[in-house]
Design a protein around this motif. Structure first.
Motif, PDB file in Angstrom:
ATOM      1  N   UNK A  88       0.820  -1.216   0.000  1.00 44.50           N
ATOM      2  CA  UNK A  88       0.000   0.000   0.000  1.00 44.50           C
ATOM      3  C   UNK A  88       0.853   1.265   0.000  1.00 44.50           C
ATOM      4  N   UNK A  89       2.098   1.159   0.469  1.00 39.72           N
ATOM      5  CA  UNK A  89       2.957   2.338   0.534  1.00 39.72           C
ATOM      6  C   UNK A  89       3.770   2.552  -0.740  1.00 39.72           C
ATOM      7  N   UNK A  98       7.423  -6.758  -7.414  1.00 38.43           N
ATOM      8  CA  UNK A  98       8.781  -7.293  -7.305  1.00 38.43           C
ATOM      9  C   UNK A  98       9.544  -6.758  -6.103  1.00 38.43           C
ATOM     10  N   UNK A  99       9.544  -5.425  -5.889  1.00 37.19           N
ATOM     11  CA  UNK A  99      10.300  -4.884  -4.771  1.00 37.19           C
ATOM     12  C   UNK A  99       9.695  -5.326  -3.452  1.00 37.19           C
ATOM     13  N   UNK A 131       8.844   0.792   4.650  1.00 41.72           N
ATOM     14  CA  UNK A 131       9.649   1.987   4.370  1.00 41.72           C
ATOM     15  C   UNK A 131      10.677   1.714   3.277  1.00 41.72           C
ATOM     16  N   UNK A 132      11.324   0.538   3.333  1.00 38.56           N
ATOM     17  CA  UNK A 132      12.349   0.213   2.340  1.00 38.56           C
ATOM     18  C   UNK A 132      11.743   0.038   0.942  1.00 38.56           C
ATOM     19  N   UNK A 133      10.534  -0.528   0.884  1.00 34.71           N
ATOM     20  CA  UNK A 133       9.923  -0.836  -0.410  1.00 34.71           C
ATOM     21  C   UNK A 133       9.484   0.411  -1.171  1.00 34.71           C
ATOM     22  N   UNK A 138      14.733  10.188   0.497  1.00 35.21           N
ATOM     23  CA  UNK A 138      15.278  10.331   1.850  1.00 35.21           C
ATOM     24  C   UNK A 138      14.565   9.335   2.754  1.00 35.21           C
ATOM     25  N   UNK A 139      15.338   8.450   3.357  1.00 39.61           N
ATOM     26  CA  UNK A 139      14.800   7.433   4.247  1.00 39.61           C
ATOM     27  C   UNK A 139      15.179   7.795   5.681  1.00 39.61           C
ATOM     28  N   UNK A 140      14.186   7.896   6.556  1.00 39.82           N
ATOM     29  CA  UNK A 140      14.397   8.215   7.962  1.00 39.82           C
ATOM     30  C   UNK A 140      14.109   6.963   8.788  1.00 39.82           C
TER      31      UNK A 140
END
Length: 593
Positions: A88-89, A98-99, A131-133, A138-140
């Motif tokens: 959903x994100x 795939x990811x 979060x990774x997908x 910018x990843x927090x």
């Protein structure tokens, strides 16, 4: 161009958290945000995402920047399968399935499991996958390694190293910080410090800066005391020649009033219990399991006084269950566990079940009194709690309002209020800041009793453990001398595989030998080496101390000294000293066996 810029950002609650924050995050950077528990790290994250508005200052975003945040808290409005929650994100224009499948596989998450029925730990793993997908610019990540086992942590490191986007993360995992961070940010006394270097260099520079600040502040305070003494001598301030001096004194008072003192260090101290017998726990042919799932299958070991044993393995392998078996909280299904004499056990429960959320911090330690006995001396509970960084106001708060790090500190305070000669610690490092971790490690190393610890903090295990019991998840267990790095080096694949491959394969591989690894005899050459090592270590310790003293002097940074070269030499000497100490310990263990 910076992805995001913060200009003069300030935030306060009851008192200022931070002021005048200046920060730019560039594409591809990996920044680690450090600071004491309660310094405002998570609040700064919320400001960056727009969830929280600062009291002052501005934020500027590069257009169309994508941001993803992993918080410490689990949102209560998510439902469906794990795949549903993660997918959903993912933006529609991305290759979603795939990811999603790749991340779920690597995080060892069952795609069809109902998110609502998961444990808190599994929910956080799913949210990390979410979060990774999203593949953000910018990843927090706020404490991303909590509830992950070592194999998942090592995979996460590799994944984040290969990411092209920027990363800003908060963590207590020093190994993760050392491997990932290209720049260090630190919130200290209301200010954000920017250290444009990796983590090991930051530690050296910060130590030198703090010592220089203390020297400068000491000189200022000495001069202020002299001026205060001059004024008390009755000099008439109305006289023209003294008015300037009085005004200068008033300015000094105002300057000193605005200096924010550090919190000071947490003062952990274990009350040593009576000396236990040499044999603490004797395990013979132990087996235990749930239904058709074996936890321990025919395991034999002997734990002696002074051993510091790490229980290492993947999540769900049964480390906590085995710890409870060793402590006598569970009965073996076969085999036996025999305890030694005069055991006094303090048990740190990772679920913090020993804390009553309706009690105050004060009552959690006081047990109906206002004083505790510490090493034969009576101490007021408020004073005792201050050693664990709880103010009087915080001591009257309920446990329910404490953060994770504060709860861990409270549980340590509760445990250490009674004498013990056996410490059983189940994930004691979660949410603790680096300074508290350092103090806890030093205390455990010098503790003369026995330590049993479950942890996924690799640096903590390397610094504390003298032995490791490794689980593979199928009931098979094997013993090793040393901590995590020692275990990793002793794996058959360690010489031909990367740390990532070793951590992922060896913890899940079947290990047939059950006996403790037997040390061999020293060779003649090794005996000579062992005899020469003490002099070598003394020489290196003197060299390191001399360099540290020189770098701590303020004039070192103003008299043209090549500071960078001195710091490089110090780093090399420290590494050589560490290697020499490690080698001495290895050879000494062989000789004394």
């Amino acid at each position: 161009m910076a992805l995001v810029s913060l200009n003069d950002v300030a935030l306060a609650y009851d008192e200022p958290l931070f002021t005048a924050v200046q920060l730019q995050i560039e594409p591809g950077e990996r920044l680690c945000l450090l600071g004491r528990n309660g310094a405002g790290k998570s609040s700064l994250f919320r400001i960056i995402t727009g969830e929280l508005k600062p009291d002052n200052g501005t934020l500027h975003w590069q257009p169309q920047t994508r941001v993803a945040l992993l918080t410490q808290e689990v949102p209560g409005d998510l439902s469906g399968t794990i795949r549903d929650v993660v997918a959903a994100a993912v933006p529609e224009h991305k290759t979603g399935p795939p990811i999603v499948d790749i991340v779920l596989s690597k995080m060892q998450l069952p795609p069809d499991a109902d998110f609502g029925t998961l444990s808190v730990g599994m929910k956080r793993r799913a949210l990390l996958a979410r979060a990774l997908a999203t593949e953000p610019d910018l990843l927090l990540l706020d404490e991303p390694t909590n509830h992950l086992d070592i194999a998942a942590i090592v995979w996460l490191e590799e994944f984040l190293l290969k990411r092209r986007g920027a990363l800003l993360f908060i963590t207590h995992d020093r190994a993760l910080t050392r491997r990932l961070a290209t720049r260090i940010l630190e919130i200290d006394r209301g200010r954000l410090f920017n250290w444009s270097c990796d983590y090991p260099t930051y530690l050296q520079r910060r130590e030198a800066q703090l010592e220089a600040e203390q020297a400068k502040q000491g000189t200022f305070d000495h001069r202020l005391r002299e001026e205060e003494a001059w004024l008390r001598q009755g000099v008439k301030a109305r006289r023209t020649r003294n008015e300037g001096r009085v005004r200068a004194l008033l300015r000094m008072r105002e300057e000193r009033r605005h200096v924010r003192e550090g919190l000071g260090g947490v003062r952990l101290k274990i009350q040593q219990g009576d000396k236990s017998s040499k044999r603490v726990i004797d395990v013979q042919d132990l087996s235990f399991g749930f239904d058709d799932t074996p936890i321990v299958d025919g395991f034999t070991t002997e734990i002696l006084r002074g051993d510091k044993i790490c229980l290492l393995g993947p999540n769900g392998a049964g480390k906590t269950t085995f710890l409870r078996l060793l402590l006598g909280e569970l009965e073996p299904q076969s085999g036996r566990i025999k305890h030694g004499l005069r055991l006094q056990v303090a048990y740190f429960d990772q679920m913090r079940a020993q804390l009553d959320e309706e009690k105050t911090v004060f009552d959690s330690v006081a047990n109906g009194s206002d004083r505790v006995d510490v090493d034969g001396k009576t101490k007021h509970v408020f004073a005792y709690l201050q050693d664990f960084l709880f103010t009087k106001q915080q001591a009257m708060n309920k446990v329910a309002v404490l953060s994770g790090g504060e709860r861990n500190r409270l549980l340590l305070a509760k445990l250490f209020a009674t004498p013990a000669n056996v410490l059983a610690l189940d994930e004691p490092t979660n949410d603790l800041d680096a300074e508290t971790l350092d103090v806890l490690e030093a205390m455990l190393v010098t503790f003369s009793g026995t330590v049993l610890v479950v942890s996924h903090d690799r640096t903590f295990l390397d610094n504390v453990a003298t032995g490791t019991i490794a689980f593979d998840g199928s009931g098979k267990m094997k013993e090793y001398i040393g901590g995590y790095s020692d275990w990793l080096r002793q794996q058959p694949a360690a010489s031909s595989s990367s740390p990532k491959q070793s951590a992922n394969t060896q913890l899940s591989a079947s290990s047939s030998p059950r006996a403790r690894v037997r040390p061999r005899k020293l060779s003649y050459k090794e005996g000579r080496e062992l005899d020469e090592l003490p002099d070598r270590i003394d020489h290196l310790e003197t060299e390191v101390q001399t360099l540290q003293d020189a770098l701590a002097l303020p004039e070192t940074y103003t008299n043209g000294t090549d500071v960078a070269a001195a710091q490089k030499q110090l780093s090399a000497s420290e590494e050589e000293l560490t290697a020499a100490m490690t080698r001495w310990e290895e050879l000494e263990q062989v000789r004394s066996a």
